[in-house]
Design a protein around this motif. Sequence first.
Motif, short mmCIF file in Angstrom:
data_model
loop_
_atom_site.label_atom_id
_atom_site.label_comp_id
_atom_site.label_asym_id
_atom_site.label_seq_id
_atom_site.Cartn_x
_atom_site.Cartn_y
_atom_site.Cartn_z
N ARG A 21 0.85 -0.94 0.31
CA ARG A 21 -0.02 0.07 0.57
C ARG A 21 1.33 1.45 -0.11
O ARG A 21 0.82 2.37 -1.09
CB ARG A 21 -1.08 0.12 1.52
CG ARG A 21 -2.00 -0.47 1.08
CD ARG A 21 -3.49 -0.90 2.58
NE ARG A 21 -3.59 -1.42 2.60
CZ ARG A 21 -5.29 -1.87 1.14
NH1 ARG A 21 -5.58 -0.90 1.12
NH2 ARG A 21 -5.76 -2.87 2.06
N HIS A 22 1.65 1.37 1.11
CA HIS A 22 3.34 2.52 1.00
C HIS A 22 3.73 3.07 -1.09
O HIS A 22 3.51 4.06 -1.00
CB HIS A 22 3.68 2.36 1.83
CG HIS A 22 5.22 3.55 2.12
ND1 HIS A 22 4.83 5.16 2.35
CD2 HIS A 22 6.23 3.04 1.21
CE1 HIS A 22 5.73 4.85 2.34
NE2 HIS A 22 6.97 4.62 1.75
N ILE A 23 4.10 2.02 -1.61
CA ILE A 23 4.45 2.10 -2.62
C ILE A 23 3.26 2.64 -3.47
O ILE A 23 3.83 2.52 -4.99
CB ILE A 23 5.20 0.92 -3.42
CG1 ILE A 23 4.67 -0.36 -3.19
CG2 ILE A 23 6.15 1.11 -1.63
CD1 ILE A 23 5.55 -1.59 -3.94
N GLY A 24 2.12 1.76 -3.57
CA GLY A 24 1.26 2.53 -4.78
C GLY A 24 0.50 1.51 -5.08
O GLY A 24 -0.91 1.80 -5.38
N VAL A 25 0.16 -0.21 -4.43
CA VAL A 25 -0.39 -0.83 -4.95
C VAL A 25 -2.20 -0.63 -3.93
O VAL A 25 -2.02 -0.58 -2.87
CB VAL A 25 -0.20 -2.33 -4.75
CG1 VAL A 25 -1.42 -3.08 -5.22
CG2 VAL A 25 1.05 -2.89 -5.66
N GLU A 26 -3.09 -0.41 -5.50
CA GLU A 26 -4.35 -0.64 -4.99
C GLU A 26 -4.90 -2.13 -4.39
O GLU A 26 -4.93 -3.21 -5.46
CB GLU A 26 -5.54 0.12 -5.59
CG GLU A 26 -6.43 0.18 -4.63
CD GLU A 26 -7.39 0.95 -6.01
OE1 GLU A 26 -8.78 0.16 -6.55
OE2 GLU A 26 -6.68 1.77 -7.03
N ILE A 27 -5.37 -2.22 -2.57
CA ILE A 27 -5.28 -3.39 -2.52
C ILE A 27 -7.23 -3.70 -1.82
O ILE A 27 -6.45 -2.70 -1.25
CB ILE A 27 -4.45 -3.74 -2.13
CG1 ILE A 27 -3.27 -4.47 -1.82
CG2 ILE A 27 -4.96 -5.13 -0.31
CD1 ILE A 27 -2.28 -4.44 -1.30
N GLY A 28 -8.07 -4.71 -2.21
CA GLY A 28 -8.69 -4.55 -1.51
C GLY A 28 -9.79 -4.95 -0.76
O GLY A 28 -8.32 -5.51 -0.06
N GLU A 29 -10.83 -5.47 0.40
CA GLU A 29 -10.32 -5.44 1.49
C GLU A 29 -10.42 -7.67 1.74
O GLU A 29 -10.52 -7.28 0.80
CB GLU A 29 -11.64 -5.22 1.93
CG GLU A 29 -12.23 -3.77 2.53
CD GLU A 29 -13.53 -3.64 2.50
OE1 GLU A 29 -14.60 -4.49 2.94
OE2 GLU A 29 -13.97 -2.58 2.33
N GLY A 30 -9.99 -7.82 2.79
CA GLY A 30 -9.98 -9.18 3.09
C GLY A 30 -8.86 -9.71 2.32
O GLY A 30 -8.81 -11.27 2.33
#
Length: 172
Positions: A21-30
Amino acid sequence: MINRILKFYRKHFWSCERYARHIGVEIGEGCLISTKNFSSEAYLIKIGKGCRIAKGVSFFTHGGLWSQRKKLDENLDFFGKVNIGNYTYIGEDAKIMPGVTIGNDVIIGAGSVITKSVPDGKICAGNPGRIVGETNSFVERIRKYNINSKGKSYIEKKAILLALSEENFVVK
């Protein structure tokens, strides 16, 4: 120097998901993310909800033009976004190439090299990755091996597994 120390600290001490997340990957829930092998353009990677990304999976968003740039003395470059659908499993050490979209409800086999997009509900494995089945039929085939051990302690699971007869195990 401080930025290099911070980068080292984040990569080695943060959780995989926090780092991504810090480097920019968009990650969904769970999701459960167990890799930190994201390209230098991690902001071009999107992972849906309920996904499992196993250890050693690598994501690529650009190609291998370095040598061609040197040979041709040109500033060649290309990029491709990587999109992973919902409820998708990517097995250990798989490699996802630039421009690939992996659909919803997909299983990618360990060690696979995915060079083309994969439609919803498929199982893809190999190098290069090829569709080898469908998730629905796979789940139906393995139901007979279900021992309901999810959530059990190590000791409880060990006792259950050691008490099973041979026909309760997958054989290939």
